[in-house]
Design a protein around this motif. Sequence first.
Motif: not given
Length: 276
Positions: A109, A142, A153
Motif C-alpha cells: 500500500s 482497498t 475489488l
Amino acid sequence: MGELFAEYREVSVADPLRQGDVLEAVDPGATMWQRHLLVMTADCDFAYAKHQGRVTCVPLLAADEYLLEMQLPKIREQLVRLQLKELRQIFSKAAVPAITDGRLREWASEQTPADIAKVLELRQTDAQKTMAALEAIGIMDTVANTLKEGVDLLVRAQLVGVSSPKRDNAVKKVVNHLRGAYAQPPGDALFLSAIGPGEEDGYFAYLRHIEQVWEPEIARGPSHTKVAYRRISRMQDRFAHALVQRFAMVFMSIGLPHQYEELRDLHAEIQGDKVV
C-alpha cells in the motif's frame, strides 16, 4: 393463496415489552449497530423488574451491511493468503531478506509493485509474479464502502494476481461464500427475511454485539413523548427462541489457551505414533 410468511408478528400498544421485540431507532442517523435492535432480556426479568430498567439487545443488521462487515473480510484474508504464499515461494528461491506477512501488506500500500520488485532485485519472471501478487494484495486491502464495491475489488484482485482464475470462477469464489452465510451462518448470526412492516429486505441478527437501552426510552407504539426507540414488531416464538438459544451458545463457549491446544495436538500426534 396461502398467507404470506414472515418471521415477525405485529403487536399492539397494550402488549408489554417482551423478549423478541424489534425496536427501531427514532434518530434517522443512527449507526447500523443501533438502527434496529432485538430485545434479548428475558420475560421473567421484565415481569419482576430484575433488569433494573436496562433492556439488553442485539443489532439487526441489513444483509449488505452484515456481509460487508463480517463476511467479506474473511474472504479477503483467504485470498490474500494465497498471494502471500506465492510471494513466499518466490522469495525462498531468491536472496530476499525475511519480511513478515503484515509488512508485505503494508509495503503493497506504500509503494508501487514495480518499485518493490526493483528494490528486491528479482529476476524478470519472479519480478512479474511478485508485482502481480502485490497488486492483487493492494486491491484487496482497498477500503470498500458498499458490498458491491467490496465484491468488485476481490474479483478484480483475483484476476490480476498470480495463478489468476477465469472471471466466472473468481466471481463464484466470492459470491458462493456470501450465499453460504444465509443457509449456513456462523454460530453468532442468523438470517431473517423480514423484521417488521416495511422492513423486508433481509437482515442478520448479530449476536456478539450487545446494546443496552433504558426501558423508559422505548415507546411500544406511536408516542408524542421524546423516546430513543419505538417497537415495530415481535419475532414469532420459534424465531425468538432460536435467536435466544444461539445468543446463549455464543457466550457459553469458553475459549482455551493456545498453549493448551499445542499440547493437546502434541499428545494426539504421540498417541498416533504409538498405535501405528
